[in-house]
Design an enzyme around this catalytic site. Structure first.
Site, PDB file in Angstrom:
ATOM      1  N   ASP A  28       0.791  -1.252   0.000  1.00 49.81           N
ATOM      2  CA  ASP A  28       0.000   0.000   0.000  1.00 49.81           C
ATOM      3  C   ASP A  28       0.819   1.296   0.000  1.00 49.81           C
ATOM      4  OD1 ASP A  28      -1.896  -1.955   0.283  1.00 49.81           O
ATOM      5  OD2 ASP A  28      -2.683  -1.270   2.192  1.00 49.81           O
ATOM      6  N   GLU A  76      -4.629  -0.837  -1.283  1.00 48.83           N
ATOM      7  CA  GLU A  76      -5.918  -0.905  -0.596  1.00 48.83           C
ATOM      8  C   GLU A  76      -6.904  -0.083  -1.410  1.00 48.83           C
ATOM      9  OE1 GLU A  76      -5.871   0.031   3.591  1.00 48.83           O
ATOM     10  OE2 GLU A  76      -8.060  -0.018   3.719  1.00 48.83           O
ATOM     11  N   LYS A 133      -6.688  -4.836  -2.987  1.00 49.03           N
ATOM     12  CA  LYS A 133      -7.268  -5.532  -1.832  1.00 49.03           C
ATOM     13  C   LYS A 133      -8.285  -4.651  -1.114  1.00 49.03           C
ATOM     14  CE  LYS A 133      -3.486  -4.380   1.385  1.00 49.03           C
ATOM     15  NZ  LYS A 133      -4.248  -3.580   2.325  1.00 49.03           N
ATOM     16  N   LYS A 136      -7.579  -4.946   5.030  1.00 46.41           N
ATOM     17  CA  LYS A 136      -6.259  -4.573   5.527  1.00 46.41           C
ATOM     18  C   LYS A 136      -5.254  -5.669   5.174  1.00 46.41           C
ATOM     19  CE  LYS A 136      -8.037  -0.876   7.325  1.00 46.41           C
ATOM     20  NZ  LYS A 136      -8.004   0.331   6.473  1.00 46.41           N
ATOM     21  N   VAL A 161       3.280   0.261   4.125  1.00 48.41           N
ATOM     22  CA  VAL A 161       2.567   0.967   5.203  1.00 48.41           C
ATOM     23  C   VAL A 161       1.161   0.419   5.382  1.00 48.41           C
ATOM     24  CG1 VAL A 161       3.913   3.055   4.839  1.00 48.41           C
ATOM     25  CG2 VAL A 161       1.750   2.781   3.604  1.00 48.41           C
ATOM     26  N   THR A 162       0.620   0.712   6.567  1.00 44.80           N
ATOM     27  CA  THR A 162       1.312   1.110   7.763  1.00 44.80           C
ATOM     28  C   THR A 162       1.715  -0.137   8.545  1.00 44.80           C
ATOM     29  OG1 THR A 162      -0.722   1.306   9.086  1.00 44.80           O
ATOM     30  CG2 THR A 162       0.052   3.294   7.967  1.00 44.80           C
ATOM     31  N   CYS A 166      -1.944  -2.558   7.792  1.00 43.21           N
ATOM     32  CA  CYS A 166      -1.971  -3.477   6.657  1.00 43.21           C
ATOM     33  C   CYS A 166      -0.742  -4.375   6.582  1.00 43.21           C
ATOM     34  CB  CYS A 166      -2.162  -2.699   5.365  1.00 43.21           C
ATOM     35  SG  CYS A 166      -3.831  -2.007   5.259  1.00 43.21           S
ATOM     36  N   GLN A 206       8.984 -14.009  21.107  1.00 44.76           N
ATOM     37  CA  GLN A 206       8.682 -15.428  21.336  1.00 44.76           C
ATOM     38  C   GLN A 206       9.243 -16.308  20.205  1.00 44.76           C
ATOM     39  OE1 GLN A 206       4.558 -15.957  23.134  1.00 44.76           O
ATOM     40  NE2 GLN A 206       4.314 -13.968  22.112  1.00 44.76           N
TER      41      GLN A 206
END
Ligand code: C5J
Length: 226
Positions: A28, A76, A133, A136, A161-162, A166, A206
């Protein structure tokens, strides 16, 4: 390049890139998020934060092109009749310009409008995939998954971005679908520095629970050895 693995310096540990299965996905990088008068600005955001990453996104794209590896772009955007825009999305955020409204760069986030276009410096070249799309995430309601499968892509480097909207949504979608994901730190941005930092921390926490993160220089260094 088939079959080889290249270690890219990354966090929380080395990313084992397989060039034959690797693509860059640029999320995007559109005028509506980066220029005054667009959607991002209508939400009260400082869009200059977005334009500052353009040189790093550009050199990452060039590195993939030089290595002969796929570059995929997303946008987007919605259909002109708004049939793919749920009211829950259109009414969110109380922006001064809602999606579909007419603004200084045409109708906001509508296919084919000037503001919806990718920034000219980062424009796709012939042969590169462009995914339009409505969500997001780039996998939702698009052909992205099928196109990646057809090409044998199993690893994705992310820019765009961002970071926390997204980009992170698409990384999580990709991670759940079995892709190994690497976020290029200088080639992504948020309107909120603290959200970018938090997204990066969450992604690689993790033991890379969503994916890896790396500096653009380290990714380019890896590609140069491909
Ligand atoms: C947003 C995006 N933030 N591309 N879109 O609405 O992150």
């Amino acid at each position: 390049m088939t079959g080889i693995t290249i270690d890219i310096t990354a966090e929380p540990f080395v990313f084992p890139a397989r060039p034959a299965e690797l693509a860059l996905i640029v999320i995007d990088m559109q005028r509506d998020f980066a220029e005054p008068g667009g959607f991002g600005a209508s939400l009260g955001n400082d869009v200059s934060r977005i334009t500052k990453i353009v040189p790093d996104v550009k050199r990452l794209i060039q590195g993939f092109r030089d290595a002969g590896l796929p570059v995929i772009h997303t946008m987007e955007c919605h259909r002109p009749d708004l049939s793919d825009l749920p009211p829950a999305k259109r009414n969110r955020g109380n922006p001064s310009l809602k999606i579909g409204d007419l603004g200084p760069m045409g109708r906001v986030l509508i296919t084919g409008e000037p503001g919806t276009a990718i920034l000219p410096e980062l424009a796709p070249i012939a042969g590169e995939i462009v995914i339009e799309k409505p969500g997001k995430g780039a996998f939702y309601a698009t052909e992205l998954g099928d196109l990646l499968k057809e090409r044998g892509i199993t690893q994705l480097v992310f820019a765009g971005v961002t970071t926390e909207v997204c980009v992170q949504t698409t990384m999580r979608e990709a991670n759940d679908r079995g892709y190994e994901c690497l976020l290029a730190e200088e080639a992504t941005e948020s309107y909120f520095p603290e959200f970018k930092a938090a997204a990066i921390a969450m992604i690689r926490a993790q033991g890379a629970i969503v994916g890896w993160t790396a500096h653009v220089d380290d990714i380019l260094e890896g590609l140069a050895h491909a």
